[in-house]
Design an enzyme around this catalytic site. Structure first.
Site, short mmCIF file in Angstrom:
data_model
loop_
_atom_site.label_atom_id
_atom_site.label_comp_id
_atom_site.label_asym_id
_atom_site.label_seq_id
_atom_site.Cartn_x
_atom_site.Cartn_y
_atom_site.Cartn_z
N ALA A 73 0.81 -1.22 0.00
CA ALA A 73 0.00 0.00 0.00
C ALA A 73 0.85 1.27 0.00
O ALA A 73 0.42 2.30 -0.51
CB ALA A 73 -0.96 0.01 1.19
N THR A 74 2.05 1.21 0.55
CA THR A 74 2.92 2.38 0.50
C THR A 74 3.20 2.75 -0.96
O THR A 74 3.04 3.91 -1.37
CB THR A 74 4.26 2.12 1.23
OG1 THR A 74 3.97 1.83 2.60
CG2 THR A 74 5.20 3.30 1.14
N THR A 241 9.70 -7.33 -12.79
CA THR A 241 9.26 -8.71 -12.90
C THR A 241 8.25 -9.02 -11.81
O THR A 241 8.47 -8.72 -10.64
CB THR A 241 10.47 -9.66 -12.79
OG1 THR A 241 11.36 -9.38 -13.87
CG2 THR A 241 10.04 -11.13 -12.84
N CYS A 326 0.62 13.26 23.35
CA CYS A 326 1.17 14.44 24.03
C CYS A 326 2.67 14.38 24.23
O CYS A 326 3.37 15.35 24.03
CB CYS A 326 0.53 14.59 25.40
SG CYS A 326 -1.25 14.39 25.33
C1 LIG Z 1 -0.19 -0.68 6.53
C2 LIG Z 1 -0.76 0.50 5.85
C3 LIG Z 1 -0.14 1.09 4.74
C4 LIG Z 1 1.19 0.59 4.24
O1 LIG Z 1 1.04 -0.65 3.61
P1 LIG Z 1 2.30 -1.53 3.24
O2 LIG Z 1 1.72 -2.60 2.38
O3 LIG Z 1 2.85 -2.03 4.53
O4 LIG Z 1 3.27 -0.66 2.49
C5 LIG Z 1 -0.74 2.15 4.13
N1 LIG Z 1 -1.91 2.63 4.58
C6 LIG Z 1 -2.54 2.10 5.63
C7 LIG Z 1 -3.85 2.66 6.07
C8 LIG Z 1 -1.99 1.02 6.31
O5 LIG Z 1 -2.61 0.52 7.37
#
Ligand SMILES: *Cc1c(COP(=O)(O)O)cnc(C)c1O
Length: 384
Positions: A73-74, A241, A326
């Site tokens: 997701a990154t 790949t 905090c």
């Molecule tokens: C874990 C997470 C990511 C990052 O995902 P990866 O696959 O670890 O790179 C991005 N957004 C959210 C909301 C996440 O919880």
């Protein structure tokens, strides 16, 4: 009880054993490169990749051809946001996101600011949810993209993606959604949702780390600039790949998630509520984030108890996640953005239950945490 008990399923999940079994052949005999079009090794790998693509697409009710593989997701967030911003910059250079987004969104937005884009970072309400009218008011004629996550990784709140996306459509603004925490817990129907780009990852849904996907709508077509150049894989969106074993693992994980979801979500909710029921009446225990509009497996509490700020450092028998709104050090930008009394009260503890937790584990963990909190309040527990 075998400890530590794993209650950190929003950080990552263990692989489902069925996922591991599905992956193994693709690490041994079936080692072909899916891009090898001249022999059976490549054909077999390519078929497996396309079957997995269909499995991933099915969980979010998308078309398989709209799904591109990434490393997680990154990367998907980077590709979606940079890719869409760079492709649309002639139309405008304004973007919108929310202060409680994942760093992979926020840091990408900051990078774009250095490239001359301007970004509005909306504050959520105290319950963590984005107010739709605030969102509408932030849109400008030059707003090319908005990015709002479906499920928050710290507090588990579920944003109203359908309503936010509809506002974007009315302004000709692309809408990106980070759904890393949502798959298998929230039903996603991309055939209905006004969403143009969606980030997915395998390792929060019982699949392997290092594999993810980006949904890129093709009708109407969303144009994005690729960020990884090379052999032109994935229709030129993302060269490199393909990692067949990882892809097969993500496909299996998402297929299983789709099969189990209807049974699994109530089970997760029961476990989470079992935990919360044992904690919620303790003085000084405060909930972060809306309780109703929230995924089933997330509990995030703050402790407003004098001298117990570091209690979480003594919880060696449960694996949980902690952040502080905090203190310096582990500052949670999410809790800070909420600005609620609960969020600012003290250290937070995030507990996220998963597929492999049992009711016995939850009982044990709840007793353990409860007695730690009571010991701390009574001055019987020395915390750093
Ligand atoms: C874990 C997470 C990511 C990052 O995902 P990866 O696959 O670890 O790179 C991005 N957004 C959210 C909301 C996440 O919880």
């Amino acid at each position: 009880m075998k400890t530590p008990i794993y209650l950190d399923n929003s950080a990552t999940t263990p692989l489902d054993p069925q996922v591991v079994a599905a992956m193994l052949p693709w690490l041994t005999e079936q080692f072909g490169n899916p891009a090898s079009s001249t022999h059976a090794f490549g054909h077999a790998a390519s078929r497996a990749v396309e079957a997995a693509r269909a499995d991933v697409a099915r969980l979010v009710n998308a078309e398989a051809r709209d799904v591109a593989w990434t490393s997680g997701a990154t990367e998907s967030n980077n590709l979606a946001i940079k890719g869409a911003a760079l492709a649309a910059q002639k139309r405008g250079k304004h973007l919108i996101t929310v202060q409680t987004e994942h760093k992979a969104v926020l840091d990408t937005m900051q990078w774009l600011e250095k490239q001359g884009f301007s970004v509005t970072y909306l504050a959520p309400q105290k319950n963590g949810l984005v107010d739709i009218e605030t969102f509408r008011a932030a849109l400008r004629p030059d707003t090319i993209l908005a990015s709002v996550m479906l499920v928050n990784n710290e507090i588990g709140v579920i944003q109203d993606i359908a309503a936010l996306g509809a506002v974007c459509r009315g302004n000709d603004t692309l809408f990106h959604v980070d759904a890393a925490q949502a798959t298998g817990k929230v039903a996603i129907d991309l055939a209905q949702l006004p969403v143009d780009l969606m980030s997915l990852t395998a390792h929060k849904t019982y699949g392997p780390k290092g594999i993810g996907a980006l949904y890129v709508r093709r009708a109407p077509q969303v144009r994005i600039e690729s960020q990884m150049h090379g052999g032109g894989h994935e229709r030129g969106l993302r060269s490199g790949t393909l990692a067949t074993h990882q892809i097969v693992g993500m496909g299996a994980a998402f297929r299983i998630a789709g099969e189990l979801m209807a049974d699994e979500v109530p089970k997760l909710r029961a476990l989470r509520d079992q935990l919360w029921d044992q904690l919620k009446d303790l003085p000084g225990v405060l909930l972060n984030g809306d309780f109703e509009q929230r995924i089933a497996n997330n509990l995030n509490i703050s402790l407003d108890i004098p001298n117990c700020d570091s209690l979480v450092t003594t919880l060696s028998d449960i694996a949980v996640s902690s952040t502080s709104a905090c203190s310096t050090g582990g500052v949670s930008h999410v809790l800070q953005a909420l600005g609620s009394d609960a969020a600012m009260a003290g250290n937070s503890i995030r507990m996220t239950v998963g597929r492999f937790n049992t009711a016995e584990e939850i009982d044990w963990a709840a007793d353990y945490l409860r007695s730690k909190i009571e010991d701390c309040r009574a001055g019987r527990l020395r915390v750093a």
